[in-house]
Design a protein around this motif. Sequence first.
Motif, PDB file in Angstrom:
ATOM      1  N   ASN A   1      -0.629 -10.614  -0.668  1.00 13.74           N
ATOM      2  CA  ASN A   1       0.405 -10.665  -1.705  1.00 13.74           C
ATOM      3  C   ASN A   1       1.302  -9.442  -1.622  1.00 13.74           C
ATOM      4  O   ASN A   1       2.533  -9.538  -1.741  1.00 13.74           O
TER       5      ASN A   1
ATOM      6  N   CYS B   1      -4.970 -14.608  -6.962  1.00 16.96           N
ATOM      7  CA  CYS B   1      -4.544 -13.390  -6.272  1.00 16.96           C
ATOM      8  C   CYS B   1      -5.319 -13.170  -4.974  1.00 16.96           C
ATOM      9  O   CYS B   1      -4.877 -12.397  -4.121  1.00 16.96           O
ATOM     10  N   TYR B   2      -6.502 -13.815  -4.853  1.00 18.75           N
ATOM     11  CA  TYR B   2      -7.266 -13.620  -3.616  1.00 18.75           C
ATOM     12  C   TYR B   2      -7.736 -14.935  -2.983  1.00 18.75           C
ATOM     13  O   TYR B   2      -7.986 -14.986  -1.783  1.00 18.75           O
TER      14      TYR B   2
ATOM     15  N   THR C   1      -3.269  -6.137   0.336  1.00 15.76           N
ATOM     16  CA  THR C   1      -3.453  -7.582   0.210  1.00 15.76           C
ATOM     17  C   THR C   1      -2.268  -8.326   0.817  1.00 15.76           C
ATOM     18  O   THR C   1      -1.186  -7.753   1.020  1.00 15.76           O
TER      19      THR C   1
ATOM     20  N   GLU D   1      -5.220 -16.301  -0.284  1.00 24.04           N
ATOM     21  CA  GLU D   1      -5.242 -15.403   0.872  1.00 24.04           C
ATOM     22  C   GLU D   1      -6.434 -15.707   1.775  1.00 24.04           C
ATOM     23  O   GLU D   1      -6.308 -15.706   3.012  1.00 24.04           O
ATOM     24  N   GLU D   2      -7.605 -15.973   1.168  1.00 24.00           N
ATOM     25  CA  GLU D   2      -8.791 -16.303   1.952  1.00 24.00           C
ATOM     26  C   GLU D   2      -8.533 -17.534   2.821  1.00 24.00           C
ATOM     27  O   GLU D   2      -8.913 -17.573   3.999  1.00 24.00           O
TER      28      GLU D   2
ATOM     29  N   SER E   1      -7.789 -15.459 -10.025  1.00 21.48           N
ATOM     30  CA  SER E   1      -8.404 -15.749  -8.721  1.00 21.48           C
ATOM     31  C   SER E   1      -7.376 -16.236  -7.709  1.00 21.48           C
ATOM     32  O   SER E   1      -7.638 -16.215  -6.501  1.00 21.48           O
TER      33      SER E   1
ATOM     34  N   SER F   1     -12.516  -5.969  -8.475  1.00 24.12           N
ATOM     35  CA  SER F   1     -11.294  -6.248  -7.724  1.00 24.12           C
ATOM     36  C   SER F   1     -10.071  -5.620  -8.389  1.00 24.12           C
ATOM     37  O   SER F   1      -9.219  -5.026  -7.719  1.00 24.12           O
TER      38      SER F   1
ATOM     39  N   SER G   1     -16.258  -7.384  -1.545  1.00 21.83           N
ATOM     40  CA  SER G   1     -16.611  -8.286  -0.443  1.00 21.83           C
ATOM     41  C   SER G   1     -17.982  -8.911  -0.652  1.00 21.83           C
ATOM     42  O   SER G   1     -18.201 -10.085  -0.342  1.00 21.83           O
TER      43      SER G   1
END
Length: 650
Positions: A293, A47-48, A291, A51-52, A45, A129, A382
């Motif tokens: 990343n 990994c995203y 992304t 970013e959020e 998690s 994902s 999403s």
Amino acid sequence: MSIIAKIKHYLIGDPLNPFSPNILRHVSLVAFLAWVGLGADGLSSSCYGPEESYVALGLNTHLALYIAIAVALTVFIISLAYNQVIELFPSGGGGYKVATQLLGPYVGLLSGAALIVDYILTIAVSTASGMDAIFSLLPANYLPYKLLCKALLIVFLLILNMRGMKESIKILLPIFLGFIVIHFSLIVYGILAHSKNLLYLIPDTLNQTKEAASVLGWFPLIALTLHAYSLGSGTYTGLEAVSNNVNRLSEPRVKTGKWTMFYMAISLSFTASGFILLYLLWDAHPDHTQTLNAVVFHSILGDSIAGKTTLFITLALEAALLFVGANTGFLAGPSVLANMALDNWVPNRFRHLSTRLVVQNGVILFGISALLILLWSHGKVSLLVILYSINVFITFTLSLLGLCVYWVKHRKKSTANWLWRFTFSSFALFITSSILFITLYSKFGSGGWVTVLITCFVIGLCLLVKRHYALVNIKLKLLDKQLLQPITDLNPHPTTPNPQLPTAVILVGKSPGIGMHTLLSILRIFPRHFKNFIFLSVGIVDVESFSGQKELEQMRRDVNKTLQYFVNYCQQYELSAESYATFGTDTVEKLDELAKVVGEKYPNCIFFASKLIFEHDNWITRFLHNETPATLQRHLHLQGKELVILPMKI
């Protein structure tokens, strides 16, 4: 062996003996393997989640430094708090048991239902994902097959987990280690490459914060920071998995659990905070085609052939780690379900183990549920992420509230450290509850209400199951009270059964009252016909009895004690009787083995059983046909024996 049985044996593997002295060591996890299997959800998690948070800051990216520090601290605070859970509940159960025993059964139900939905969504969102990342590396003409591949991946993970927790972790181990090595290296290199900027990062951040506050005001600035911080709440999912599975860790369990939590805290805080720092230092800007990343790693690695190759491997490992994270749902989810089954919130069959000592029904339920949600959402990450981000913080908040209550109640017994632990638990409670309320407020209207609705639906089903078991248990206790009689006159010279005479073989279950009803019915329907009475029982090795050697031995004693009661009862009235017991995970298989032994010894025997033996503790049979009696009758018929099912209502 049939073709289906051969395929099942090939896919799942050889049966395991739960009574083998080395079996617990074979299926239990050392800290390193537990970190791989249970820590992958949180690590994936990252990994995203970061970013959020970073994207939510908009132009105020200087605030990312505060969030990076807050993320690292939050991971350690939650981890240290859950170390207390591991200490207090070394038999596993995690947030469900904490809430149940410290706050009450209905609060525990809320925590358990939230965890069930959370782990189902863990499988769905991680699978979706990860497969999205894989397909982003493939030509566009492969996109129509993406949803099918997501569904097949869930089926693959389901079969993999049917082989056992340890086996599934070992297969996925190279992916986890590859992710750790490459990402840790890139984070360290990326930060060191901007080491000069690090010297000015803190003073620049403070200056930019003052400037932004003068324009926006302190309150809006703090609100923006907290909002961005809460949007990355998915980063902390999976931290509760260790406390749910302490009973699956190697001895000493508490020490192993704490080391596992330490590994998880170090790796998750380093990657999540490291990613945020990389975004800040390398001035990463969101790109809707990839992304964040991918953007920052591309900046670090460059456009050389070696750089592009390393970038491809890095992103592929990120996608693969999401698959390992999805596997956490299969590892931790069935354990929660099994603990709820012990308290009769869900059907008792979810506490049963397969021949591989896996909570098989739980694994199947989580796999099918995740598959249905995946198909319903068409695999849209999403949408799934919105559903995913709420429930885990319900469990965090309830667990920490339970710890606060515990330390207040036990302050006199632990005067040395209760105040410090209470203060720490209260601070952690403040953090998790704040994230929960902010997430609920910000995401409820955009889809979070669906998660709340599903969780309420699960709670409603659990209440119905609990009500059914409560009514059945009341009737069974009344039946025991009415039919069971004390043994007042033990026969010092009991008659030995004569194998050539008519013999009634009676299957005895958990309820002695049902067994007595069967015996009295035979005596009434066939007066003086049967000269021998043989009692059979199977001690089922389930989650409760398989938690340790003492529990297994206690289960043996309980089964043998019940059988001995029936033998003594018959001998008291000068009826020839003896008993046979066997133990395992498969009722039909073990009864079949006993039936062969008894059938060969007593050629003139008829098998008897009450219908309630097969269904009184299986609530789900009201909706699905229970094949146990039919299967057993078929097996006995092949041996030339007959099984008479006596109708009985309570």
